[in-house]
Design a protein around this motif. Structure first.
Motif, short mmCIF file in Angstrom:
data_model
loop_
_atom_site.label_atom_id
_atom_site.label_comp_id
_atom_site.label_asym_id
_atom_site.label_seq_id
_atom_site.Cartn_x
_atom_site.Cartn_y
_atom_site.Cartn_z
N VAL A 2 0.91 -1.12 0.03
CA VAL A 2 0.08 0.18 0.01
C VAL A 2 1.02 1.37 -0.04
CG1 VAL A 2 -1.61 1.45 1.52
CG2 VAL A 2 -1.77 -1.23 1.12
N ARG A 3 0.59 2.40 -0.93
CA ARG A 3 1.52 3.40 -0.85
C ARG A 3 0.60 4.62 -0.64
NH1 ARG A 3 4.27 0.17 0.75
NH2 ARG A 3 6.22 -0.61 -0.19
N LYS A 4 -0.75 4.65 -0.38
CA LYS A 4 -1.32 5.81 -0.17
C LYS A 4 -2.66 4.93 0.70
CE LYS A 4 -4.01 9.34 -2.47
NZ LYS A 4 -4.38 9.82 -3.66
N ALA A 5 -2.64 5.82 2.19
CA ALA A 5 -3.42 5.24 3.11
C ALA A 5 -4.05 6.36 3.87
CB ALA A 5 -2.67 4.48 3.98
N ILE A 6 -5.05 6.20 4.63
CA ILE A 6 -5.81 6.88 5.85
C ILE A 6 -5.63 6.30 6.66
CG2 ILE A 6 -7.71 8.25 6.29
CD1 ILE A 6 -8.69 8.46 3.27
N LEU A 7 -5.15 6.95 7.99
CA LEU A 7 -4.91 6.51 9.22
C LEU A 7 -5.96 7.13 10.03
CD1 LEU A 7 -1.63 5.84 11.38
CD2 LEU A 7 -3.72 6.53 12.35
N ARG A 8 -6.81 6.28 10.35
CA ARG A 8 -8.09 7.07 11.34
C ARG A 8 -8.11 5.96 12.62
NH1 ARG A 8 -11.84 6.61 6.57
NH2 ARG A 8 -11.68 8.77 5.60
N SER A 9 -8.15 7.09 13.40
CA SER A 9 -8.12 6.34 15.14
C SER A 9 -9.06 7.12 15.79
CB SER A 9 -6.74 6.34 15.56
OG SER A 9 -6.82 6.00 17.05
N ASP A 10 -9.93 6.45 16.68
CA ASP A 10 -10.63 7.20 17.56
C ASP A 10 -10.02 7.57 18.93
OD1 ASP A 10 -10.52 4.72 18.80
OD2 ASP A 10 -12.68 4.11 19.18
N SER A 11 -8.71 7.45 19.03
CA SER A 11 -7.88 7.72 20.21
C SER A 11 -7.22 9.22 19.71
CB SER A 11 -6.87 6.87 20.43
OG SER A 11 -5.84 7.45 21.29
N LYS A 12 -7.92 10.19 20.15
CA LYS A 12 -7.62 11.40 20.10
C LYS A 12 -6.21 11.76 20.72
CE LYS A 12 -9.15 16.37 20.19
NZ LYS A 12 -10.23 16.84 19.18
N SER A 13 -5.95 11.19 21.82
CA SER A 13 -4.67 11.12 22.57
C SER A 13 -3.51 10.55 21.73
CB SER A 13 -4.46 10.53 23.93
OG SER A 13 -5.11 9.13 23.90
N ALA A 14 -3.63 9.40 21.03
CA ALA A 14 -2.76 8.87 20.03
C ALA A 14 -2.50 9.64 19.00
CB ALA A 14 -3.22 7.48 19.67
N ILE A 15 -3.63 10.09 18.45
CA ILE A 15 -3.29 11.14 17.19
C ILE A 15 -2.72 12.36 17.43
CG2 ILE A 15 -4.60 12.59 15.35
CD1 ILE A 15 -4.62 9.38 14.90
N GLU A 16 -2.88 12.89 18.68
CA GLU A 16 -2.23 14.05 19.07
C GLU A 16 -0.76 13.79 19.61
OE1 GLU A 16 -4.64 15.48 22.50
OE2 GLU A 16 -5.95 16.50 21.12
N LEU A 17 -0.41 12.71 20.07
CA LEU A 17 0.96 12.30 20.26
C LEU A 17 1.74 12.12 19.07
CD1 LEU A 17 0.56 9.80 23.21
CD2 LEU A 17 2.06 11.80 23.07
N ILE A 18 0.99 11.44 18.00
CA ILE A 18 1.66 11.39 16.66
C ILE A 18 2.02 12.75 15.92
CG2 ILE A 18 1.32 10.64 14.32
CD1 ILE A 18 -0.38 8.18 15.51
N ALA A 19 1.13 13.76 16.25
CA ALA A 19 1.40 14.94 15.63
C ALA A 19 2.37 15.97 16.40
CB ALA A 19 -0.16 15.81 15.45
N SER A 20 2.42 15.76 17.66
CA SER A 20 3.21 16.61 18.35
C SER A 20 4.70 16.42 18.37
CB SER A 20 2.50 16.60 19.87
OG SER A 20 3.30 15.50 20.68
N ALA A 21 5.51 17.35 18.92
CA ALA A 21 6.97 17.05 19.02
C ALA A 21 7.41 16.79 20.50
CB ALA A 21 7.69 18.26 18.37
#
Length: 126
Positions: free
Chosen positions: A28-47
């Motif tokens: 797969v070379r094009k994907a959408i990662l969707r999660s209902d864990s807002k904390s996990a998404i925020e950790l991935i996005a933060s530095a």
């Protein structure tokens, strides 16, 4: 996937890491990662480097930053019934990763449910 214990955020991040790895390995070379864990998404996005999940988040980021397109999105649990169903059933499996190659009739039902975009009520209590 059953991780055998730990926090919800750790379980979400491990599932995200494993899902990304499987998608990459399948080509797969094009994907959408969707999660209902807002904390996990925020950790991935933060530095932040102060999270107890920093090593796991770093592994997720390395996977996302490979030569492919991955869009990361938060969704409510009701917006991804398949993931919620798989998480519930994975809890009862042996510890480890379990790949489903042929979906059960119930899983097929929830896949169709998500595909047609049926709405489910979200109850908010005050």
């Amino acid at each position: 996937m059953n991780i055998g214990g730990g926090t919800i955020t750790r379980a979400e991040l491990m599932g995200i890491r494993q899902g990304l790895q499987v998608a990459w390995d399948l080509g797969v070379r094009k994907a959408i990662l969707r999660s209902d864990s807002k904390s996990a998404i925020e950790l991935i996005a933060s530095a932040t480097t102060s999270s107890p999940h920093f090593q796991l988040v770093s592994q997720v980021r390395r996977l996302i930053n490979q030569e492919w397109e991955v869009r990361v999105e938060h969704t409510y649990r009701e917006g991804n019934v398949v993931a919620d169903y798989l998480a519930s059933t994975g809890y009862n499996l042996q510890v480890g990763v379990h790949l489903i190659t042929v979906p059960s009739p119930m899983l097929q039902h929830w896949i169709l449910f998500d595909l047609v975009g049926n709405a489910t009520p979200r109850y908010m209590f005050q």
